[in-house]
Design a protein around this motif. Structure first.
Motif, short mmCIF file in Angstrom:
data_model
loop_
_atom_site.label_atom_id
_atom_site.label_comp_id
_atom_site.label_asym_id
_atom_site.label_seq_id
_atom_site.Cartn_x
_atom_site.Cartn_y
_atom_site.Cartn_z
N VAL A 23 25.32 62.68 -5.70
CA VAL A 23 24.83 62.68 -4.90
C VAL A 23 24.53 60.96 -3.80
O VAL A 23 24.31 61.15 -2.75
CB VAL A 23 23.07 62.78 -5.31
CG1 VAL A 23 21.99 62.91 -4.50
CG2 VAL A 23 22.58 64.11 -5.40
N LEU A 24 24.89 59.95 -4.51
CA LEU A 24 24.40 58.84 -3.99
C LEU A 24 25.89 58.53 -3.05
O LEU A 24 25.50 58.05 -2.24
CB LEU A 24 24.85 57.97 -4.73
CG LEU A 24 23.45 57.90 -6.35
CD1 LEU A 24 23.71 56.65 -7.37
CD2 LEU A 24 21.82 57.37 -5.39
N SER A 25 26.99 59.05 -3.46
CA SER A 25 28.03 58.69 -3.07
C SER A 25 27.98 59.69 -1.14
O SER A 25 28.50 59.36 -0.13
CB SER A 25 29.47 59.21 -3.17
OG SER A 25 29.13 60.96 -3.43
N LEU A 26 27.29 60.60 -1.56
CA LEU A 26 26.99 61.74 -0.18
C LEU A 26 26.06 60.91 0.74
O LEU A 26 26.10 60.66 1.77
CB LEU A 26 26.77 62.88 -0.47
CG LEU A 26 26.51 63.64 0.81
CD1 LEU A 26 27.19 64.05 1.20
CD2 LEU A 26 25.97 65.38 0.33
N GLY A 27 25.15 60.27 0.12
CA GLY A 27 23.93 59.45 0.87
C GLY A 27 24.70 58.60 1.09
O GLY A 27 24.29 58.46 2.55
N ALA A 28 25.59 57.46 0.95
CA ALA A 28 25.95 56.48 0.84
C ALA A 28 26.73 57.12 2.51
O ALA A 28 26.69 56.21 3.85
CB ALA A 28 26.83 55.39 0.45
N LEU A 29 27.94 58.22 2.35
CA LEU A 29 28.83 58.81 3.30
C LEU A 29 27.66 58.89 4.82
O LEU A 29 27.92 58.50 5.93
CB LEU A 29 29.24 59.72 3.08
CG LEU A 29 30.20 60.45 4.11
CD1 LEU A 29 31.27 59.19 4.53
CD2 LEU A 29 30.93 61.09 2.99
N VAL A 30 26.41 59.41 4.55
CA VAL A 30 25.73 60.16 5.58
C VAL A 30 25.08 59.02 6.41
O VAL A 30 24.99 58.86 7.65
CB VAL A 30 24.33 61.21 4.85
CG1 VAL A 30 23.73 61.39 5.82
CG2 VAL A 30 25.04 62.62 5.01
N LEU A 31 24.77 58.26 5.64
CA LEU A 31 24.24 56.38 6.20
C LEU A 31 25.31 55.85 6.98
O LEU A 31 24.98 55.24 8.42
CB LEU A 31 23.67 55.52 4.77
CG LEU A 31 23.17 54.94 5.08
CD1 LEU A 31 21.67 55.00 6.15
CD2 LEU A 31 22.64 53.66 4.08
N PHE A 32 26.65 56.14 6.66
CA PHE A 32 27.53 55.37 7.44
C PHE A 32 27.47 56.67 8.61
O PHE A 32 28.16 55.59 10.13
CB PHE A 32 29.10 55.81 6.50
CG PHE A 32 29.72 54.81 7.22
CD1 PHE A 32 30.00 53.82 7.43
CD2 PHE A 32 30.48 55.94 7.83
CE1 PHE A 32 31.51 53.06 7.83
CE2 PHE A 32 31.78 55.34 9.07
CZ PHE A 32 32.63 53.54 8.66
N GLU A 33 27.35 57.75 8.63
CA GLU A 33 27.92 58.41 9.65
C GLU A 33 26.68 57.88 11.01
O GLU A 33 26.37 58.09 11.89
CB GLU A 33 27.70 60.06 9.48
CG GLU A 33 28.99 60.56 8.42
CD GLU A 33 29.33 60.87 10.03
OE1 GLU A 33 29.31 60.77 10.86
OE2 GLU A 33 31.28 61.02 9.65
N GLN A 34 25.34 58.08 9.88
CA GLN A 34 23.76 57.92 11.01
C GLN A 34 24.39 56.80 12.14
O GLN A 34 23.65 56.15 12.62
CB GLN A 34 22.86 57.97 10.55
CG GLN A 34 22.73 59.12 9.61
CD GLN A 34 22.97 60.24 10.77
OE1 GLN A 34 22.21 60.02 11.73
NE2 GLN A 34 24.25 61.52 10.49
N THR A 35 24.93 55.37 10.86
CA THR A 35 24.64 54.05 11.64
C THR A 35 25.90 53.16 11.75
O THR A 35 25.93 52.69 13.23
CB THR A 35 23.99 52.89 10.20
OG1 THR A 35 25.03 53.22 9.59
CG2 THR A 35 22.93 53.35 9.89
#
Length: 227
Positions: A23-35
């Motif tokens: 979950v944390l790794s996917l959250g970090a990837l989504v944050l990168f995608e958004q920013t």
């Protein structure tokens, strides 16, 4: 009676840890995608996908970070799959020591079958703990919620993302992350429920070791030694 293995409490803990990491790794990837993803995609397109020179130095760091996030997600996904498979195999063997690991592999790997068989297999393990009948409805609701959330998450990743033309690098967004968080939380809840049921069932059993010798009854004692 059938001898079974102890409840897989350590294997269950491994499932919780790896799911959290996923979950944390996917959250970090989504944050990168958004920013950063949209801008990075434009920069890569401007460089023809091969950034070079002084103007491209800032892009190299972003590309490296993106690659690291992808590898982390892949690694945690493999770890979570291995941890869950190990737990499910041991959970089945906690009910019956002779249970084979083959049904677990087939339930998850055979296309079409894996749309329903894993949930049925988990329900079989739960019923093997011989829980009270009044818990059946609550368990089925939890199991159904987890499996539906899992199918929704898979559909978002395998169907929606390939058709998404909103840009970015992977297309993963808040919807995918939310679906994954719900699915992971419900998965952990099913693992916890089954493991606790096995612990409770095992605690109620009193197994007499095979090496224990019962004292001879007075009737069976040799003549002259009775009384």
């Amino acid at each position: 009676m059938r001898y079974a293995q102890p409840p897989p409490t350590k294997a269950a803990t491994a499932v919780y840890v790896t799911l959290t990491a996923q979950v944390l790794s996917l959250g970090a990837l989504v944050l990168f995608e958004q920013t950063r993803a949209d801008r990075l995609a434009e920069q890569l397109a401007a460089f023809g996908g091969r950034p070079s020179g002084a103007d491209a130095e800032a892009v190299v760091g972003a590309v490296t970070l993106f690659a690291v996030l992808i590898m982390l997600l892949a690694g945690t996904t493999i770890a979570a799959a291995a941890a869950y498979t190990t737990w499910l195999v041991r959970a089945r063997q906690a009910n019956d020591r002779t249970a084979s690991s083959r049904p677990v592999v087939l339930a998850w790997m055979v296309p079409g079958v894996n749309l329903l068989a894993p949930a049925l297999l988990l329900d079989e393990v739960w019923r093997g703990t011989r829980p009270p009948l009044d818990r059946r409805g609550r368990w089925l609701a939890l199991l159904a919620a987890w499996w539906v959330s899992w199918l929704v998450m898979v559909a978002l990743i395998t169907v929606r993302l390939p058709l998404d033309s909103s840009g970015g690098l992977t297309g993963a967004g808040v919807a995918e992350l939310a679906a994954f968080v719900v699915s992971a939380a419900l998965c952990a809840a099913t693992v916890r429920t089954v493991t606790r049921a096995q612990c409770s069932h095992g605690a109620g059993l009193r197994v007499v070791p095979r090496t224990t010798e019962l004292p001879p009854s007075p009737e069976s004692a040799p003549i002259g030694q009775a009384g």
